[in-house]
Write an enzyme that holds these catalytic residues in place. Sequence first.
Site: not given
Length: 398
Positions: A173, A214, A329
């Site tokens: 992440h 990410h 998202d």
Amino acid sequence: MTRWLLVAGVFLLAAPAAAQDSARLDRFLAAAPVIDGHNDLPWELGDQHDGRVEGVDLSAGADRLDPPLQTDIARLRAGGYGGQFWSVWIPTDFSGPAAVVRTLEQIDIVRRMAARYPRDLTLVGTAAELDAARKGGRIGSLMGVEGGHQIDGSLAVLRQYYALGVRYMTLTHSKNVAWADSATDAPAVRGLTDFGREVIAEMNRIGMIVDLSHVSPDSAKAALAVTKAPVIFSHSNAFAVNPHPRNVADDVLRLTAKNGGVVMVNVYPVFVSADYAAWHQRRTPVPQAERAAWDKANPPPRVTAADVADHVEHIARVAGRDHVGLGGDYDGIGGTGPEGMRGADGWRLLFAELMRRGWSDGDLAKLAGGNVLRVLQAVEAVAAQSAAAGAPNRAVAR
């Protein structure tokens, strides 16, 4: 009078054209529903609404809740959804066994959502099940773990997530893990460690998609070099359009195309628009109590569906129209979004914009969900080949 007649004539000509465009859009979405790669509703339900899946009405009007949500069943339906990868994200400050427990709580929320709305949502685990759900009028629900920190260095945990319905894992992440680098952290590994390569191999073996959103460019390239199955970027945009570290550079886009993977476009304005990203950076240090006045004096730049379409078209030019998809998202972007795209029904504006740009229904169907469905099928095929060859489980490692 002549001017009035001219304006009226233009309006009368435009109205049937708009109606035709809307009818085409409705027909298209009925035939080619959206499969979205990333939605953070489970975290919002857990963190902002105390995990009250049974007590929070998600059928419609979730934008009026306190705090509001960007996703509900009505907006998923209006957006033409046939499939959704629900993110089971936890923040990177969770580590060790606590990270595993919090991930299981997120998985539990998704499973309870499907049980709460059985006429609309159904848990699926394969491409065939996802396709059957779409054809049956329900939204096939899969899960994605959003960060390698969530397995606590254990391939056994990875396998158990798969058994519970997780079908992709994002390698990192916002922070590095011990075996791979994040795009938004200082480089450490500059690729993958031996354990990182073991993670990729085990994901290939069990049929879990490798997600490179990410992930740093070096770690993404290392993953693309060793994976035997196509990858996804579940919610990323084009670096050439907006040079944000979360977006994907052209050299990685080309490698993704060679791999057969898909980059799934995100609607977070910071990732969409360089002007908005610069505005957001200036705004970030402003104290919360002063932001309303600051915002009034410094209004944000406009971000529209046309800006999102620019990312889609760039990825399509560099990687090809077989390698671009959608990963909004929603409920992970602070309630923001391009104009008219601040909820899960927003994809309609993007499709309408691309139709105006000359995209065929066939190419739009690939973008909407066909490309990611193909990736899921290919990942399953690699896992089946591994099973046929008798490939063993890899040991637990830390």
